[in-house]
Write a protein that holds these residues in place. Structure first.
Motif, PDB file in Angstrom:
ATOM      1  N   THR A  94       0.841  -1.207   0.000  1.00  0.00           N
ATOM      2  CA  THR A  94       0.000   0.000   0.000  1.00  0.00           C
ATOM      3  C   THR A  94       0.871   1.250   0.000  1.00  0.00           C
ATOM      4  O   THR A  94       0.607   2.213  -0.747  1.00  0.00           O
ATOM      5  CB  THR A  94      -0.934  -0.007   1.227  1.00  0.00           C
ATOM      6  OG1 THR A  94      -1.747  -1.176   1.181  1.00  0.00           O
ATOM      7  CG2 THR A  94      -1.818   1.229   1.262  1.00  0.00           C
ATOM      8  N   ALA A  95       1.915   1.230   0.809  1.00  0.00           N
ATOM      9  CA  ALA A  95       2.825   2.388   0.866  1.00  0.00           C
ATOM     10  C   ALA A  95       3.521   2.577  -0.475  1.00  0.00           C
ATOM     11  O   ALA A  95       3.666   3.717  -0.959  1.00  0.00           O
ATOM     12  CB  ALA A  95       3.839   2.195   1.981  1.00  0.00           C
ATOM     13  N   GLY A  99       3.137   5.767  -2.851  1.00  0.00           N
ATOM     14  CA  GLY A  99       4.344   6.494  -3.288  1.00  0.00           C
ATOM     15  C   GLY A  99       4.375   6.627  -4.800  1.00  0.00           C
ATOM     16  O   GLY A  99       4.728   7.693  -5.334  1.00  0.00           O
ATOM     17  N   ALA A 100       4.009   5.554  -5.519  1.00  0.00           N
ATOM     18  CA  ALA A 100       4.002   5.602  -6.978  1.00  0.00           C
ATOM     19  C   ALA A 100       2.948   6.581  -7.478  1.00  0.00           C
ATOM     20  O   ALA A 100       3.187   7.338  -8.436  1.00  0.00           O
ATOM     21  CB  ALA A 100       3.753   4.209  -7.540  1.00  0.00           C
ATOM     22  N   VAL A 101       1.771   6.593  -6.844  1.00  0.00           N
ATOM     23  CA  VAL A 101       0.713   7.525  -7.232  1.00  0.00           C
ATOM     24  C   VAL A 101       1.178   8.961  -7.003  1.00  0.00           C
ATOM     25  O   VAL A 101       0.983   9.853  -7.849  1.00  0.00           O
ATOM     26  CB  VAL A 101      -0.598   7.222  -6.472  1.00  0.00           C
ATOM     27  CG1 VAL A 101      -1.609   8.348  -6.648  1.00  0.00           C
ATOM     28  CG2 VAL A 101      -1.175   5.899  -6.928  1.00  0.00           C
ATOM     29  N   GLU A 102       1.815   9.207  -5.857  1.00  0.00           N
ATOM     30  CA  GLU A 102       2.320  10.552  -5.558  1.00  0.00           C
ATOM     31  C   GLU A 102       3.367  10.983  -6.564  1.00  0.00           C
ATOM     32  O   GLU A 102       3.359  12.115  -7.048  1.00  0.00           O
ATOM     33  CB  GLU A 102       2.934  10.570  -4.143  1.00  0.00           C
ATOM     34  CG  GLU A 102       2.075  11.231  -3.117  1.00  0.00           C
ATOM     35  CD  GLU A 102       2.786  11.303  -1.770  1.00  0.00           C
ATOM     36  OE1 GLU A 102       3.897  11.877  -1.705  1.00  0.00           O
ATOM     37  OE2 GLU A 102       2.221  10.778  -0.809  1.00  0.00           O
ATOM     38  N   GLN A 103       4.264  10.054  -6.870  1.00  0.00           N
ATOM     39  CA  GLN A 103       5.318  10.371  -7.841  1.00  0.00           C
ATOM     40  C   GLN A 103       4.700  10.662  -9.206  1.00  0.00           C
ATOM     41  O   GLN A 103       5.101  11.593  -9.897  1.00  0.00           O
ATOM     42  CB  GLN A 103       6.322   9.218  -7.943  1.00  0.00           C
ATOM     43  CG  GLN A 103       7.490   9.526  -8.857  1.00  0.00           C
ATOM     44  CD  GLN A 103       8.321  10.703  -8.355  1.00  0.00           C
ATOM     45  OE1 GLN A 103       8.631  10.816  -7.170  1.00  0.00           O
ATOM     46  NE2 GLN A 103       8.660  11.620  -9.262  1.00  0.00           N
TER      47      GLN A 103
END
Length: 114
Positions: A94-95, A99-103
């Protein structure tokens, strides 16, 4: 079982020697008394062997029950450990996804500003 076979062998030997009712000079007992004693001894031997077998069986059942309980406890601990590991893996996944979505959002924002 060996005692039973010995007792039966003794009884057969005495029977083969003959069934006279005279006192035998070497022991002072008649053949009938020898047979009676052999039969009594065989009965005691059978009783003792049966009791020993019952004790051995009870002991084996106790050991099997203890082993089963121990294995069930170990399986429960391993299942709990596996559940904990799965939970931790889900948290990490999930983290990583977040993180990938944020990036990705950051990349899109930077491209939009250019």
């Amino acid at each position: 079982m060996n005692k039973l076979l010995v007792a039966l062998g003794l009884a057969a030997t005495v029977a083969l020697v003959g069934c006279n009712k005279d006192k035998a000079p070497e022991t002072g007992a008649t053949t009938g008394e020898h047979l009676e004693n052999a039969a009594n001894q065989a009965g005691h031997d059978i009783s003792n062997t049966t009791a020993e077998a019952a004790n051995d069986t009870a002991t084996a059942v106790d050991h099997a029950a203890e082993s089963t309980t121990k294995m069930a406890d170990e399986a429960a601990v391993r299942a709990e450990d596996a559940a904990h590991d799965a939970k931790e893996a889900a948290k990490r996944a999930t983290a990583a996804t977040a993180g990938a979505v944020e990036q990705g959002a950051t990349d899109v924002k930077e491209r939009a500003q250019q």
